[in-house]
Design a protein around this motif. Structure first.
Motif, PDB file in Angstrom:
ATOM      1  N   GLU A   1       0.839  -1.207   0.000  1.00 25.84           N
ATOM      2  CA  GLU A   1       0.000   0.000   0.000  1.00 25.84           C
ATOM      3  C   GLU A   1       0.875   1.258   0.000  1.00 25.84           C
ATOM      4  OE1 GLU A   1      -2.563  -0.250   3.335  1.00 25.84           O
ATOM      5  OE2 GLU A   1      -3.684  -1.998   2.597  1.00 25.84           O
ATOM      6  N   THR A   2       1.958   1.211   0.764  1.00 25.01           N
ATOM      7  CA  THR A   2       2.876   2.354   0.834  1.00 25.01           C
ATOM      8  C   THR A   2       3.537   2.601  -0.509  1.00 25.01           C
ATOM      9  OG1 THR A   2       3.321   1.932   3.181  1.00 25.01           O
ATOM     10  CG2 THR A   2       4.923   3.280   1.984  1.00 25.01           C
ATOM     11  N   ILE A   3       3.973   1.521  -1.179  1.00 26.02           N
ATOM     12  CA  ILE A   3       4.622   1.656  -2.493  1.00 26.02           C
ATOM     13  C   ILE A   3       3.627   2.224  -3.505  1.00 26.02           C
ATOM     14  CG2 ILE A   3       5.631   0.342  -4.406  1.00 26.02           C
ATOM     15  CD1 ILE A   3       6.843  -1.542  -2.259  1.00 26.02           C
ATOM     16  N   ASN A   4       2.383   1.773  -3.433  1.00 23.61           N
ATOM     17  CA  ASN A   4       1.341   2.308  -4.325  1.00 23.61           C
ATOM     18  C   ASN A   4       1.117   3.796  -4.085  1.00 23.61           C
ATOM     19  OD1 ASN A   4      -0.071   0.691  -6.341  1.00 23.61           O
ATOM     20  ND2 ASN A   4      -0.400  -0.777  -4.675  1.00 23.61           N
ATOM     21  N   ARG A   5       1.076   4.192  -2.821  1.00 24.97           N
ATOM     22  CA  ARG A   5       0.857   5.600  -2.499  1.00 24.97           C
ATOM     23  C   ARG A   5       2.039   6.462  -2.939  1.00 24.97           C
ATOM     24  NH1 ARG A   5      -1.203   3.591   2.501  1.00 24.97           N
ATOM     25  NH2 ARG A   5       0.748   4.174   3.514  1.00 24.97           N
ATOM     26  N   ALA A   6       3.213   5.844  -3.056  1.00 23.17           N
ATOM     27  CA  ALA A   6       4.399   6.576  -3.501  1.00 23.17           C
ATOM     28  C   ALA A   6       4.392   6.814  -5.004  1.00 23.17           C
ATOM     29  CB  ALA A   6       5.666   5.814  -3.103  1.00 23.17           C
ATOM     30  N   GLY A   7       3.380   6.265  -5.724  1.00 23.48           N
ATOM     31  CA  GLY A   7       3.265   6.520  -7.154  1.00 23.48           C
ATOM     32  C   GLY A   7       3.712   5.385  -8.045  1.00 23.48           C
ATOM     33  N   ILE A   8       4.082   4.247  -7.455  1.00 28.38           N
ATOM     34  CA  ILE A   8       4.480   3.080  -8.255  1.00 28.38           C
ATOM     35  C   ILE A   8       3.297   2.104  -8.250  1.00 28.38           C
ATOM     36  CG2 ILE A   8       6.114   1.167  -8.483  1.00 28.38           C
ATOM     37  CD1 ILE A   8       8.148   2.869  -6.990  1.00 28.38           C
ATOM     38  N   PRO A   9       2.621   1.935  -9.388  1.00 28.18           N
ATOM     39  CA  PRO A   9       1.407   1.116  -9.421  1.00 28.18           C
ATOM     40  C   PRO A   9       1.701  -0.382  -9.362  1.00 28.18           C
ATOM     41  CG  PRO A   9       1.915   1.930 -11.614  1.00 28.18           C
ATOM     42  CD  PRO A   9       2.919   2.558 -10.692  1.00 28.18           C
ATOM     43  N   VAL A  10       1.429  -0.964  -8.206  1.00 28.63           N
ATOM     44  CA  VAL A  10       1.618  -2.404  -8.007  1.00 28.63           C
ATOM     45  C   VAL A  10       0.269  -3.097  -8.128  1.00 28.63           C
ATOM     46  CG1 VAL A  10       2.407  -4.189  -6.412  1.00 28.63           C
ATOM     47  CG2 VAL A  10       3.607  -1.982  -6.511  1.00 28.63           C
ATOM     48  N   VAL A  11       0.231  -4.134  -8.938  1.00 29.85           N
ATOM     49  CA  VAL A  11      -1.012  -4.884  -9.168  1.00 29.85           C
ATOM     50  C   VAL A  11      -0.905  -6.242  -8.485  1.00 29.85           C
ATOM     51  CG1 VAL A  11      -2.580  -5.818 -10.907  1.00 29.85           C
ATOM     52  CG2 VAL A  11      -1.258  -3.742 -11.390  1.00 29.85           C
TER      53      VAL A  11
END
Length: 305
Positions: free
Chosen positions: A40-50
């Motif tokens: 969730e943190t990586i996603n919020r940082a702008g890197i779209p993880v699926v």
């Protein structure tokens, strides 16, 4: 630790097709809940993880993401790893060793796909300077003053108190640059000329200076930035000339000789370097240095007359 883990997870996602939460939890010795929060943190940082479910499920970076998945390829990571390993062997930096372990973990299972024999980097200085390099590297990190017993180009020994700013490697020699409290100016010190290095307990605040300021500082103090000379070398020493001069300093002569336009920071260093080539080198300019060179040769001749 969490920042390190987030960085490592992002690197793994950039260099793998897909990786499961279970594998990540085992790799970093944390719970699955922690991995979910990290994603969730990586996603919020702008890197779209699926995320994908099922037996072959896991996480991967969205294919349409503007950052190419191969932005840091296996070859890139190994190049970084090799450079860091060379620096770590020279400085003994334990923090760098930990970073090597993290990058090594990303590539260890893929090295069989990569030719690792192409380039080996060894930045270690001569044995006499290795202790100085590690000592100075630590002083720079801790912003501590260093006291040097230093021998200049004339062989005179002086004691310097220096605010160490950085280290650099040039032409197989290591140098320290920093603010000298004796000369009240930026100075460069060659490690092989240091007889003793002592790290002081006193700390300092880093000045807003860069290594590019050294020449500007010389100009302000009235010291010429360098002495520009023109040299002619015989073909017998062309290999050494190519080792010691930059390509854009050299020009081939019609008779097989090599012309070089070089820069020295003192006439003594220019004369000493030229004399090391014996009769295979000729000083062409400037005329003032040619006159000084003739006088030096005459003084040497008197010794053997």
């Amino acid at each position: 630790m969490r920042l390190d883990r987030l960085f490592s997870i992002t690197m793994m996602l950039l260099n793998r097709k897909r990786i499961s939460a279970t594998d990540l939890a085992a790799r970093f010795e944390v719970s699955l809940r922690t991995i979910y929060r990290d994603m969730e943190t990586i996603n919020r940082a702008g890197i779209p993880v699926v995320s994908f479910s099922g037996s072959d499920g896991g996480y991967e970076i969205m294919q349409s993401y503007r950052l190419d998945r191969q932005y840091l390829s296996l070859e890139d990571l190994y190049s970084i790893y090799s450079a860091l390993r060379g620096m770590q062997s020279a400085t003994g930096d334990t923090g760098m060793a930990e970073l090597l372990d993290r990058i090594g973990a990303l590539i260890s299972d893929k090295l069989h796909d990569l030719d690792t024999s192409g380039m080996l980097l060894d930045f270690a200085p001569a044995s006499g300077s290795k202790g100085h390099l590690r000592t100075l590297h630590l002083a720079i990190k801790e912003l501590r003053l260093v006291e040097l017993d230093y021998m200049d180009i004339h062989g005179a020994e002086t004691q310097r108190m220096v605010e160490p700013m950085g280290l650099y490697l040039k032409s197989n020699a290591w140098y320290l640059w920093g603010y000298c409290r004796v000369r009240f100016a930026l100075r460069v010190f060659r490690l092989s000329r240091m007889n003793r290095v002592r790290v002081m307990s006193e700390t300092f605040s880093r000045r807003g200076l860069s290594i590019e300021d050294i020449d500007a500082d010389r100009a302000r103090s009235g010291t010429p930035p360098c002495i520009r000379v023109r040299l002619r070398f015989q073909a017998a020493v062309k290999t050494r000339v190519r080792d010691e001069f930059l390509p854009d300093q050299l020009m081939s002569g019609p008779d097989g000789t090599i012309l070089a336009d070089a820069c020295y920071y003192s006439k003594e260093s220019a004369i000493q370097h030229l004399m090391s080539f014996g009769t295979n080198a000729t000083l062409l300019a400037p005329s003032e240095l040619v006159d000084d060179f003739r006088k030096q040769i005459a003084e040497i001749a008197k010794i053997y007359s």
